[in-house]
Design an enzyme around this catalytic site. Structure first.
Site, PDB file in Angstrom:
ATOM      1  N   GLY A 325      43.216  40.800  37.806  1.00  0.00           N
ATOM      2  CA  GLY A 325      44.290  40.301  38.867  1.00  0.00           C
ATOM      3  C   GLY A 325      45.444  39.998  38.174  1.00  0.00           C
ATOM      4  CB  SER A 326      48.134  38.075  39.968  1.00  0.00           C
ATOM      5  OG  SER A 326      47.885  38.465  41.101  1.00  0.00           O
ATOM      6  CB  THR A 327      45.555  37.165  34.555  1.00  0.00           C
ATOM      7  OG1 THR A 327      44.812  37.896  34.542  1.00  0.00           O
ATOM      8  CG2 THR A 327      45.776  35.540  34.996  1.00  0.00           C
ATOM      9  CE  LYS A 329      50.425  40.536  41.148  1.00  0.00           C
ATOM     10  NZ  LYS A 329      50.387  39.517  42.059  1.00  0.00           N
TER      11      LYS A 329
END
Lengths: 631, 380
Positions: A325-327, A329
């Site tokens: 997921g966004s980790t 980014k």
């Protein structure tokens, strides 16, 4: 007729004396025969019988070395050896096997399983007077009862052996791994000489990885035994070389805290010291008691563990493969800056969704209304999906693959953590090979926010995070800190094989770290609540991973399904920003949002590591200086 | 023949005659000395064979003490007493053997003891080792020697009847010794060599028949085991393998007193009873065996000398037969322990622990001393 009358006594005497001479000759010949026999046995065949006699009495026994102990970084004992007493029977010396077993059953708690295993061993071929174990791990009461009844039970013996014991059972099971009885496959692999007296071998984790160091070298003793095989005395002994003690980077206090923070939930925490790569905590919750596996877990207990929906035996920290997921980014941001897909000033308009082309498929942002105008700093702080969709498409799969693999995704980058999985870092080739499909631009869009095909383990996320904390220099994760004695760590730790990640503009590291600090401390930062009020600055990134599917044959009640379909909450981060001492990855399964569930967990860990433990360490240090000062 | 001259000359040599205190006690100092050497040495070996159990040595000491007293008593009796009592003792002995077969008490599957209320339990077959040669000597010495054929037949019958009864108990070892004792009387009486050859021929023909009709299964097993001990290394062959190992590992000078590993580590069975010679061989080696054989040899020489110088046929036949029985003990025991002969329950005379054989043997030496020390009174 009166005695002696009318007899030629002289002739009779001569006759008798002749016969006596014959008998004397007879005696001499036979005694000569006996002496000849003795000569044959004692002089001619002396060597043969000396060998036989020595073979009779002298036996070589192997002496297993005591297994090396395992300590945490503060020298708290994590794995020790404890004497375990078991009851064995020597069938040759037991009078009445059935009665003896009945009587033992009254004294001890002998299970059906124990009995079955014993009967099976009894049928197998074995050496005479070899003992057969009936029950392991007697408690003190049982030992006492057995001692009282000992005289009524000939052939029943109590044997002691050193067995691995994990004093912090649940806390360390996944991090350390455990030992167990050597099984058939392992028997093929091990050195039969060195393991001649050893019953246990490392099955997983540290115990397995450092088996060679922990085991030591077998010793020997020549013992004199009697005809019944009982050892009478030791003639000669070559002591075993005990296994080396290991010190790990692990900090039991942090490990304990991690378990407490996840208590009642399912999840994993990996904490790494960025400078060394030392793993400070490796928690997978729920855990299990590794001690049960050492002497052999019962079928019922194993079934309970293996069939539990919470999967306590599953090491989530190493083997749990989640969409990051966004980790992901922050790593994407590095890639985008370095590959010129974006700049620090580049700004986009986020309407709440993203399209590859007019009228094409719609990718939504997590925020319905969109974030409006965002640059990289805002995109990171607010976790703007659309910004990353766009730069992902700009970069393309090959660039993303290249950078992400340099962060350690798609491989097992850990040096001495056995059983870690490598997750999945998709590439053009991978998709062609496994799906027989080309890489679509849409796949890149998904990959940009860590969804789609990509899977990462908590250990990988923590590794990648600590690479950012290190501003690009690699320190592969490792558990081993030191080996006691003269053995050098480097000889046993595999070589690190990662090149540092060098950026065209090294200050991009600082910039991305600042965007991550903004997540924690910024006005709009997604984890601003978790970061509030800290006396130090931290960097982080929250994440939420969609739970894709359930196995079709799994049955849940409606409540369960709802709970287990909830998103996984993720968080990666490190602190302090300027001089990182700890990098973490947190995942709480079905925990919902990363900011609300995972980030506070990380904050607590940071506080514990940077404030609480440091302070108590300082106090301990001051205390020891005081006492050592001698004023 | 030089040896013949030696015995003939010593027969008239006053040097061998008992004198003074020995004469008054009716003891033969040379034989007594040799017996004491044997018995005291035997107690040392027994201490080792019994694995330093001093109680065993004490019990054996007491038993030997009793046996010496029995010897002393027998030595006081005039040989004519034995001669006169021989038929009655024989009849009583046969009756006792019959009683054993009918109402005897047993151990290990054999009936050997007779328990008469008020008397200690005893083994009639043991007494027959003395009584049978007495009876045979009594019978044969009544007639001219060498005996006629019919006297030989009767003499053999006297021997065979109790022998067969003892085999029935079953006790092959004792039966063998009783039979040998009787046959030696017949031999010393001067039975012709033709008859001996015929007898040997008969035995070799009847041996296979014995195998099929008389011998019990366990007795056959012992013979088979002797031929191939390895066939049953943990069962019947164990004893032979272990005792041969004990003897062979002793070497020339042995492992030293109390240092025998085979016996002390319990590999050697019956190390203080029938197999005690293996303990001696292991701990004192070939030299120890030479010394033991020398002592036995000297005892036998002295006894044969006593027999050769005895003054009447009965005494000569009895003395000769008892001496040879003593030798047969030695030969059978050492032969069986060293794997030359099948395992039969024959102890090493005056060294093995237990049994009544010590008492019987000392009684026989008493008879021999009596024969020797009462000589002068007869001739005077």
């Amino acid at each position: 007729m009166p005695w002696g009358e009318f007899k030629d006594t002289a002739a009779e005497r001569r006759l008798f004396q002749r016969r006596t001479l014959v008998m004397l000759t007879f005696v001499l010949v036979l005694i000569g025969a006996l002496l000849a026999r003795m000569y044959q046995l004692q002089i001619v065949e002396h060597e043969v019988y000396t060998t036989l006699s020595d073979k009779n009495r002298v036996q070589v026994q192997s002496v297993p070395p005591p297994r090396g102990l395992v300590y945490d970084r503060n020298r708290t004992l994590l794995a020790e050896n404890r004497p375990v007493f078991s009851v064995t029977l020597v069938p040759e010396r037991v009078d009445g096997m059935a009665e003896t077993l009945t009587q033992l059953d009254r004294i001890l708690d002998v299970s059906e399983e124990d009995l079955e295993r014993f009967q099976r061993r009894l049928q197998e071929p074995r050496r005479p007077f070899q003992e057969i174990p009936l029950r392991y791990d007697l408690d003190e009461q049982e030992m006492a009862r057995l001692a009282v009844h000992r005289h009524q039970l000939p052939g029943v013996e109590v044997k002691a052996e050193l067995v691995r014991y994990y004093p912090h059972s649940e806390l360390t099971a996944h991090a350390l791994g455990f030992v167990g009885r050597i099984n058939r496959d392992e028997l093929q692999r091990i050195d039969p000489v060195n393991y001649a007296g050893t019953n246990y071998i490392g099955k997983s984790g540290i115990e397995r990885f450092y088996e060679e160091i922990l085991h030591g070298q077998v010793g020997y003793q020549h013992v004199e035994t009697n005809a019944r095989g009982r050892t009478l005395r030791v003639l000669e002994r070559e002591n075993p070389v005990p296994g080396e003690d290991l010190q790990l980077h692990l900090d039991l206090r942090l490990q304990k805290r991690a378990h407490e923070l996840l208590d009642g939930r399912r999840g994993a925490i990996v904490a790494i010291e960025p400078a060394t790569g030392g793993i400070l905590a490796l928690a997978s919750v729920p855990g299990f008691d590794a001690n049960k596996f050492v002497t052999g877990i019962s079928v019922a207990e194993y079934r309970e563990l293996s069939e539990s929906k919470d999967k306590p035996l599953f090491n989530r920290a190493l083997r749990g493969q989640y969409p990051p997921g966004s980790t992901v980014k922050p790593m994407m941001a590095i890639a985008a800056l370095d590959s010129d897909a974006t700049t620090r000033d580049y700004t986009i308009w986020d309407p709440g969704h993203f399209r590859l082309k007019e009228g094409g498929r719609l990718w939504r942002d997590w925020k319905r209304g969109g974030h409006g105008w965002v640059d990289l700093m805002d995109a990171m702080a607010e976790s703007c999906d659309v910004y990353f969709y766009e730069i992902a498409v700009k970069m393309g799969v090959d660039t993303m693959y290249s950078y992400l693999s340099q962060f350690g995704f798609g491989e097992d980058a850990a040096l001495d953590v056995s059983g870690a999985l490598s997750g999945l870092l998709p590439s053009r080739d991978w998709k062609r090979a496994t799906r027989n499909e080309p890489w679509y631009p849409g796949d890149s869009v998904n990959l940009g926010i860590g969804q789609g095909f990509m899977l990462a383990t908590p250990l990988q996320l923590a590794t990648a995070t600590s690479l950012i904390a290190n501003r690009g220099s690699w320190a592969e994760p490792r558990l081993l800190k030191d080996i006691d004695g003269d053995t050098s760590v480097s000889g046993f730790l595999p070589d690190s094989n990662h090149e540092p990640l060098k950026l065209k503009d090294p200050s991009d590291w600082e910039y991305v770290v600042e965007t991550m600090a903004e997540v924690m401390h910024g006005r709009k930062g997604t984890a601003r609540r978790a970061g509030a009020g800290a006396p130090y600055r931290m960097a982080g990134k929250t994440g939420t991973a969609q739970v894709f599917s359930l196995a079709e044959d799994e049955e849940y009640d409606a409540e369960e399904v709802r709970e287990r379909l909830r998103d996984h909450a993720l968080f990666v981060g490190f602190a302090p920003v300027e001089n990182p001492e700890i990098a973490v990855a947190v995942i709480v399964e079905n925990g919902g949002g990363g900011s609300s569930t995972a980030a506070p967990v990380a904050r607590e860990l940071f506080d514990a590591w940077l404030l609480e433990f440091q302070q108590s360490d300082d106090e301990a240090l001051v205390g020891s200086v005081d006492s050592g000062g001698g004023e | 023949m030089a040896l013949h001259d030696f015995i003939d000359s010593t027969a008239t040599n006053p040097l061998g005659r008992p004198r003074g205190i020995w004469s008054a006690l009716h003891l033969d100092p040379i034989l007594l000395f040799l017996l004491l050497v044997l018995v005291s040495g035997g107690l040392f070996i027994l201490y080792s064979g019994a694995d330093r159990n001093i109680d065993v040595v004490k019990a054996q000491g007491i038993r030997l003490g009793v046996a010496f007293v029995v010897m002393l008593v027998f030595a006081q009796l005039d040989p004519s007493v034995f001669r006169r009592w021989a038929p009655w003792l024989y009849v009583a002995g046969i009756a006792a053997l019959l009683a054993v077969l009918l109402v005897g008490v047993g151990a290990k599957g054999a009936q050997r003891w007779l328990a008469i209320p008020g008397l200690p339990r005893f083994q009639p077959s043991e007494l027959m080792k003395l009584v049978v040669p007495m009876m045979a000597a009594w019978y044969l010495s009544r007639h001219f020697l060498p005996p006629r054929f019919r006297h030989v037949i009767v003499g053999l019958a006297i021997v065979l009847v109790p022998m067969m009864m003892i085999i029935q108990q079953p006790d092959l070892g004792t039966s063998l010794l009783v039979g040998m004792a009787g046959l030696f009387v017949v031999f010393f009486a001067g039975i012709s060599w033709k008859l001996i050859l015929a007898f040997v021929g008969l035995v070799s023909v009847s041996a296979p028949m014995m195998w099929f009709f008389v011998m019990r299964e366990y007795q056959k097993q012992r013979v088979l085991t002797l031929l191939d001990p390895q066939s049953d290394p943990l069962g019947a062959g164990w004893n032979i393998i272990q005792s041969k190992t004990a003897i062979g590992s002793g070497g020339i000078d042995g492992k030293g007193w109390l240092q025998g590993t085979q016996s002390h580590l319990e590999f050697l069975p019956e190390s203080h009873t029938d197999f005690i010679v293996a303990v001696l061989a292991e701990e004192f080696g070939f030299i120890g065996m030479l010394v033991l054989m020398l002592v036995y040899m000297l005892i036998i020489l002295r006894c044969l000398y006593i027999a050769a110088t005895a003054q009447d046929s009965f005494s000569r036949l009895l003395a000769g037969a008892l001496t040879m029985t003593f030798f047969i003990y030695i030969f059978v025991n050492v032969g069986m322990v060293s794997g030359l002969l099948p395992v039969v329950g024959v102890p090493l005379p005056l060294i093995s622990y237990g049994g009544t054989s010590g008492v019987t043997l000392m009684a026989a030496f008493g008879v021999l001393m009596s024969i020797h020390t009462h000589r002068r009174m007869i001739s005077a």
